[in-house]
Design a protein around this motif. Sequence first.
Motif, PDB file in Angstrom:
ATOM      1  N   CYS A  74      87.922 -73.545 -48.149  1.00 54.56           N
ATOM      2  CA  CYS A  74      88.136 -72.809 -49.394  1.00 54.56           C
ATOM      3  C   CYS A  74      89.488 -73.188 -49.964  1.00 54.56           C
ATOM      4  CB  CYS A  74      88.109 -71.303 -49.146  1.00 54.56           C
ATOM      5  SG  CYS A  74      86.516 -70.724 -48.593  1.00 54.56           S
ATOM      6  N   ARG A  93      90.856 -71.014 -44.891  1.00 51.93           N
ATOM      7  CA  ARG A  93      91.672 -70.531 -46.006  1.00 51.93           C
ATOM      8  C   ARG A  93      92.990 -70.024 -45.461  1.00 51.93           C
ATOM      9  NH1 ARG A  93      90.866 -64.392 -48.022  1.00 51.93           N
ATOM     10  NH2 ARG A  93      93.032 -64.782 -48.463  1.00 51.93           N
ATOM     11  N   ASP A 137      82.453 -62.034 -48.360  1.00 55.31           N
ATOM     12  CA  ASP A 137      83.543 -62.296 -49.293  1.00 55.31           C
ATOM     13  C   ASP A 137      84.802 -62.655 -48.512  1.00 55.31           C
ATOM     14  OD1 ASP A 137      85.344 -62.440 -51.381  1.00 55.31           O
ATOM     15  OD2 ASP A 137      84.968 -60.418 -52.130  1.00 55.31           O
ATOM     16  N   THR A 188      92.569 -72.417 -53.011  1.00 60.92           N
ATOM     17  CA  THR A 188      93.270 -71.195 -53.388  1.00 60.92           C
ATOM     18  C   THR A 188      92.593 -70.403 -54.498  1.00 60.92           C
ATOM     19  OG1 THR A 188      94.670 -72.500 -54.852  1.00 60.92           O
ATOM     20  CG2 THR A 188      95.516 -72.026 -52.651  1.00 60.92           C
ATOM     21  N   ASN A 189      91.692 -70.998 -55.248  1.00 57.71           N
ATOM     22  CA  ASN A 189      91.037 -70.229 -56.312  1.00 57.71           C
ATOM     23  C   ASN A 189      89.719 -69.608 -55.849  1.00 57.71           C
ATOM     24  OD1 ASN A 189      89.162 -72.257 -56.308  1.00 57.71           O
ATOM     25  ND2 ASN A 189      89.743 -73.107 -58.302  1.00 57.71           N
ATOM     26  N   GLY A 190      89.392 -69.751 -54.571  1.00 61.93           N
ATOM     27  CA  GLY A 190      88.205 -69.098 -54.047  1.00 61.93           C
ATOM     28  C   GLY A 190      86.966 -69.956 -54.033  1.00 61.93           C
ATOM     29  N   TRP A 249      87.489 -63.469 -50.001  1.00 60.39           N
ATOM     30  CA  TRP A 249      88.605 -63.180 -50.894  1.00 60.39           C
ATOM     31  C   TRP A 249      88.642 -61.718 -51.329  1.00 60.39           C
ATOM     32  CZ3 TRP A 249      91.999 -67.003 -51.159  1.00 60.39           C
ATOM     33  CH2 TRP A 249      91.555 -68.284 -50.810  1.00 60.39           C
TER      34      TRP A 249
END
Length: 189
Positions: A16, A93, A150, A18-20, A152
């Motif tokens: 992943c 991540r 999820d 950094t923006n997901g 994030w």
Amino acid sequence: MKNYGAIGLALLIVACDTNGSSSATAASPVGPMEEPEITPATTSETLLSAVARLNDLAVRKENEISASQTAQYGEPSSEAYKHQVDQIEIYRRDLDGNGISDAVAVIYACEEQNCHSTTRSTHIGLLYANANSFEVAHFERYDLRAKIVDLWGADGLVVEAKDYGPNDPSCCPSLVKRSVIKLPTAQLP
């Protein structure tokens, strides 16, 4: 070369940014997981070693639970179920905000002789990376099948796990329970 045993293991690695957004690389089932004999260790080698430690921990935990339940009912220890890992998913991540890609390992364990929904469990481990290795920061067990929905979530990793309703037969848990594995706040420099 160390052999970590996971025969018939399927491995899924998800990276992943950094923006997901994420990308997945699925591997076909492999034989025993082995630690590569390359030095100095690269991130992927140390990650495989850390996942192998979680694999061993998950199997040991399941076998301990089975032995305890067997003893509780007065049966000989030879009647206890033996468990093995049948699938591992790895998500990458930065979990602790230090700029280094950490890992989340989802390990599915199952009874060796009769694997089905009531003999399967899920273990989720958070592996924090430092310069040379991955350390197990959190390890959580779910009785049945669970999955990360999820990576994030505002408060941490969001997990959905199967559970039994009051009238469910043992074959068929109908409830889905959602929980959050809290992540530490970002470390300040």
